[in-house]
Design an enzyme around this catalytic site. Structure first.
Site, PDB file in Angstrom:
ATOM      1  N   ARG A 539       0.825  -1.207   0.000  1.00 43.08           N
ATOM      2  CA  ARG A 539       0.000   0.000   0.000  1.00 43.08           C
ATOM      3  C   ARG A 539       0.858   1.255   0.000  1.00 43.08           C
ATOM      4  O   ARG A 539       1.908   1.294   0.650  1.00 43.08           O
ATOM      5  CB  ARG A 539      -0.893   0.042   1.260  1.00 43.08           C
ATOM      6  CG  ARG A 539      -2.103  -0.852   1.162  1.00 43.08           C
ATOM      7  CD  ARG A 539      -3.101  -0.536   2.256  1.00 43.08           C
ATOM      8  NE  ARG A 539      -2.491  -0.402   3.556  1.00 43.08           N
ATOM      9  CZ  ARG A 539      -3.053   0.261   4.570  1.00 43.08           C
ATOM     10  NH1 ARG A 539      -4.209   0.871   4.410  1.00 43.08           N
ATOM     11  NH2 ARG A 539      -2.450   0.329   5.739  1.00 43.08           N
ATOM     12  N   SER A 603       7.423  -4.805   7.379  1.00 42.90           N
ATOM     13  CA  SER A 603       7.012  -5.747   8.441  1.00 42.90           C
ATOM     14  C   SER A 603       7.842  -7.024   8.456  1.00 42.90           C
ATOM     15  O   SER A 603       7.304  -8.143   8.446  1.00 42.90           O
ATOM     16  CB  SER A 603       5.531  -6.082   8.274  1.00 42.90           C
ATOM     17  OG  SER A 603       4.785  -4.899   8.221  1.00 42.90           O
ATOM     18  N   ASP A 657       5.436  -2.992  11.357  1.00 44.92           N
ATOM     19  CA  ASP A 657       3.981  -2.820  11.435  1.00 44.92           C
ATOM     20  C   ASP A 657       3.483  -2.838  12.878  1.00 44.92           C
ATOM     21  O   ASP A 657       2.501  -2.178  13.236  1.00 44.92           O
ATOM     22  CB  ASP A 657       3.239  -3.890  10.615  1.00 44.92           C
ATOM     23  CG  ASP A 657       3.628  -5.308  11.000  1.00 44.92           C
ATOM     24  OD1 ASP A 657       4.643  -5.504  11.688  1.00 44.92           O
ATOM     25  OD2 ASP A 657       2.915  -6.241  10.588  1.00 44.92           O
TER      26      ASP A 657
END
Length: 917
Positions: A539, A603, A657
């Site tokens: 994203r 992440s 994350d």
């Protein structure tokens, strides 16, 4: 020739006239389809009342749970005894069930007349009689030396609380034994058997004859889920969904319900259909006002009903010249066998004439026609009423299964059904007319309730053995409080190793400093870009942060797929793909020329030297891009931006994350100093005191530590709780021997653990009839989302079966229960282990602060925590139990990893500006 035709004409005319006369007389016994549909509706309402805890006491149809939870599946085997009490003959049986793949069995029986002094005597005499007959049978068959399981067919209404126990509610069928009602009949039988020291019998099941019939037919036809008896007495049973049976705990699977439909109408619900003859018959019975439906259907009463009708017609001069013989005046002289014989139309009127003559009635041909027609109307009404009640049961079954059309089989037994020349055909025809949406096969039980009792016993024994094997397979997943405490303590030890300079290099829990030194204070503002890489989707976000009284965070984002060939290609290809996605987003938002501060949520485990430097320790979650491990991912991103040479960005922070989640929740709640991800992967971060972080210079303030706890156990410290299934999942993964704790707690692996267990149970013959489908052998086919769906409390087993069918698994109801149980223990263990690890961290936070009681908030994100129906509850309960001095609030993070990256960037900018001032 003309004379013969004339005689035939006269006989036909005479028959028509006589039939019309009888029809007018017996009009109330004729039932239209509209009336039968109304009876169906009344019976369905009584079924619902009988199933309800609050309404059962007032229901006439008692809907008694039988505790028979499963139909035969063909894998039953062994030798069984059965005894059958319910009529004028007591029966003892030996049933051999062969495991030869052909579902074959052998039945040997012996019949013992039940004396009237036994059926009308006391309880001790009755059960001594049963024990004596069984002893004789075992001697005859040379079985005394064997210990055999026994099924007890007891064809009277009993309240059961388990399969091998039943309290008699009331006697029926002319039985009136004293001292038995309201007592457990199995206990009485066992006491009688104990008097015979030379036989050893284990009574495993108490069965109603109707249930026995269903089980007998169920052995031959797996679609059979209804049993009906139409004989001396009448009754029906069927397989009901557990979720509808309020009288029994639990809502999983099905259970056979013994309707005891003979009492339907005892509350007056059928009074409009009962004739004067029904009332007279009832008043003369042993139990006036009871079993009214049975008295309109059962063969024990139909002969008497015919006698009462014939007697009244005779007294009114309509039959036998008005002369009633002694036989016609004597109760019980006309039996069902007479009625059946008189309805053999192919034999004309000869049977009728012969029977009436034996009763000292001297009938004319006209009398014979009338009597034959009375018999027809009485038995036809019985078939009609029976069809209406059975149609109600079939409709309920179809609706339970949520089917528009249903195929099913009804197992059926009883003298009236078997011996009456027309009854079966009439019943079938009416049932099919009343329930056109059900394709019904009627299967005659040839071996009867005796074999059925043995089948119930065989199924009970199979289920007990199956339960034992399943319990053994799942036992390692059931973690005691002591074991969880041990996991918490080991996690605490590993946290300390990761923080200390001399042990950090060898620690499995790496405790990586993030260089995030503060949480949001509300003064952050500006526009920021955020990137979020952590799974198969990538994203890019534009985040606008406003401060002051109207502080807010606005986000705009676009999602881009990361193909497998990019995930597992080269590092250069991966970062070029990321930059291509950024370029598309900047163009889409119209901000390609702006040089915005950027936060990069990455992440994967990174070792950071500063907030904008992150060296990849190792890939997880299926990523395998080459030439990345050991490299600074921020530098790799900058180089990819330079290669494209279209725009420039100010990369301020590289963020895990988990940290992003903590920061997002910290923006709402200043007490949030822990971030937890429970999704595809599993990880935790928290704000640690600088004085405890030996691998970073300085002792002032705090810094967020990314624990990377997924690798907990890679040194073997939790091998004692790893199962063979965990080891199989680990060995088949992309990184064998790594991330062992994550492989027991995260969404990426839970479905695979379940798949390994299902394969093992299927190989043992405990699931899917021992047939392993091709799809079950495919790694990754059982996704973790299926666990969430299957464990949903709102999901009926029928829907669970549909999920399994999507996976190519043809499951029975019992299979679905086992699959649901497997999913439950795997996800419960994951939540408990996650809770034990989190308890170690909140306890450490409490000790850091030096307080007796800690109040703290944990920011949480991840699909497993959000979507699984029980994971969050079990995790929270475990933390509470293992960290009782900590009051932990769990705050769900909304878009933690994207919003969090922007907030970290904003906080970093704020702290940088403060430092410069």
């Amino acid at each position: 020739m003309f004379a013969v035709h004339l005689l035939a004409f006269h006989f036909t005319k005479l028959k028509e006239d006589q039939i019309k006369k009888v029809d007018r007389y017996l009009y109330p016994l004729r039932l239209s389809d509209d009336v039968l549909l109304d009876v169906m509706a009344r019976f369905r309402a009584e079924m619902v009342k009988g199933l309800g805890r609050d309404t059962n006491s007032t229901a006439t149809v008692k809907m008694l749970p039988s505790f028979v939870r499963s139909l035969p599946d063909g894998s039953e085997k062994g030798d069984f005894l059965a005894v059958d009490l319910g009529g004028s003959l007591f029966r003892a049986h030996q049933v051999k069930v062969f495991d030869d793949g052909k579902q074959s069995s052998q039945l040997e029986s012996k019949f013992y007349p039940t004396p009237k002094e036994v059926t009308q005597g006391n309880g001790a005499e009755l059960f001594d009689f049963i024990a004596d007959c069984l002893l004789d049978f075992m001697e005859t068959k040379n079985l005394k030396h064997k210990k055999l399981p026994l099924g007890f067919t007891f064809s009277f209404p009993c309240k059961q609380t388990k399969l091998e126990e039943g309290v008699l509610l009331a006697w029926t069928k002319h039985f009136k034994v004293r001292g038995v009602q309201d007592t457990d009949v199995v206990t009485s039988l066992r006491k009688a058997l104990q008097k015979h020291k030379d036989i050893d019998v284990d009574v495993l099941a108490l069965v109603n004859d109707t249930v026995g019939t269903m089980m007998t037919c169920g052995y031959d036809d797996e679609r059979c889920e209804v049993g009906v008896i139409i004989g001396t007495g009448t009754n029906a049973c069927y397989m009901e969904e557990m979720r509808h049976i309020d009288l029994v705990e639990g809502d999983e699977g099905r259970m056979c319900i013994n309707t005891e439909w003979g009492a339907f109408g005892d509350d007056g619900a059928l009074d409009d259909l009962r004739t004067e003859f029904d009332r007279e018959l009832d008043l003369g019975s042993l139990n006036p006002g009871k079993q009214l439906f049975e008295k309109m259907i059962g063969s024990l009463y139909l002969g008497e009903l015919v006698r009462l009708i014939l007697l009244k017609m005779t007294k009114e001069g309509l039959l036998f010249n008005g002369k009633a013989s002694t036989a016609l005046l004597t109760k019980g002289k006309i039996e069902m066998k007479h009625v059946s014989a008189m309805e053999k139309y192919k034999e004309g009127l000869s049977n009728t004439k012969e029977i009436l003559t034996e009763l000292n009635l001297f009938p004319s041909e006209e009398d014979c026609v009338a009597v034959q027609h009375v018999c027809t109307i009485v038995s036809f009404r019985s078939a009609n009423l029976c069809a209406a009640a059975l149609a109600a049961i079939l409709t309920r079954l179809r609706e339970n299964k949520k089917l528009l059309r249903m195929r099913t089989t009804v197992g059926i037994d009883g003298g009236l059904y078997k011996t009456h020349p027309q009854y079966a055909k009439r019943l079938h025809k009416v049932v099919r007319r009343l329930v056109p949406t059900c394709d019904v096969r009627f299967l005659l039980s040839l071996s009867g309730s005796g074999k059925g009792a043995a089948m119930v016993t065989a199924v009970a024994r199979r289920l007990a053995a199956q339960r034992s094997h399943i319990d053994a397979a799942l036992a390692p997943f059931l973690l005691s409080l002591g074991t969880l405490t041990e996991v918490r303590n080991k996690m605490r030890t590993e946290l300390e190793y990761g923080l200390k300079r001399e042990t950090q290099a060898n620690a499995t829990v790496k405790m990586l400093p993030t260089y995030v030194r503060g949480t949001p204070d509300g003064t952050e503002k500006g526009k920021f870009l955020a990137l979020d890489l952590g799974g198969t989707n990538f994203r890019v976000l534009l985040v606008k942060i406003k401060s002051g009284r109207r502080r807010s965070v606005q986000m705009y984002n676009k999602i881009f797929a990361i193909p497998l060939e990019i995930m597992q290609g080269t590092g250069e290809e991966l970062f070029d793909h990321i930059v291509q996605c950024i370029a598309d987003f900047l163009e889409y938002m119209g901000i390609k020329g702006a040089r915005l501060p950027l936060g990069f949520t990455f992440s994967f485990p990174c070792r950071q030297a500063s907030i904008d430097k992150g060296t990849l320790v190792g890939w997880t979650k299926g990523f395998k891009a080459t030439d990345c491990e050991g490299e600074d991912v921020v530098d790799m991103l900058r180089e990819a931006i330079r290669r494209r040479n279209e725009f420039d960005l100010d990369i301020v922070a590289v963020v895990n994350d988990t940290v992003g989640t903590m920061m997002t929740c910290g923006y709402e709640d200043p007490n949030c100093e822990i971030g937890l991800i429970a999704g595809t992967g599993s990880n935790v971060c928290y704000m640690e005191d600088m004085k405890n972080i030996e691998i970073v210079e300085g002792n002032e303030g705090k810094m967020c530590i990314n624990t990377e706890w997924g690798a907990f156990g890679d040194n073997g410290c939790i091998d004692n709780i790893r199962t063979k299934y965990d080891k199989e999942v680990d060995e088949g993964s992309l990184n064998p021997g790594k991330q062992r704790y994550e492989k027991m707690t995260s969404g990426m692996y839970l479905g695979e653990i379940v798949r390994q267990i299902l394969i093992d149970l299927t190989k043992q013959g405990l699931l899917f009839r021992g047939h392993i489908s091709e799809s079950l052998m495919k790694r990754g086919i059982f996704e973790t989302k299926f666990l969430s769906q299957i464990e949903s409390d709102r999901l009926a087993l029928l829907q669970v079966r549909r999920i399994l069918q999507q996976l190519g698994l043809d499951s029975t109801c019992e299979d679905s229960i086992i699959v649901k149980e497997v999913c439950g223990v795997v996800s419960q263990r994951a939540a408990q282990l996650c809770g034990a690890g989190l308890a170690a961290i909140v306890e450490k936070k409490r000790e850091n602060r030096g307080v007796e009681r800690l109040q703290i908030t944990v920011g949480v994100d991840g699909t497993l925590y959000k979507l699984h129906p029980h994971f969050s509850r079990v995790l929270q309960e475990t933390v509470k139990e293992l960290a009782p001095q900590c009051d932990v609030t769990f705050m769900l993070s909304e878009d933690g990893s994207g919003k969090g990256a922007a907030l970290i960037t904003a906080v970093a900018k704020r702290l940088h500006n403060v430092g410069q001032k």
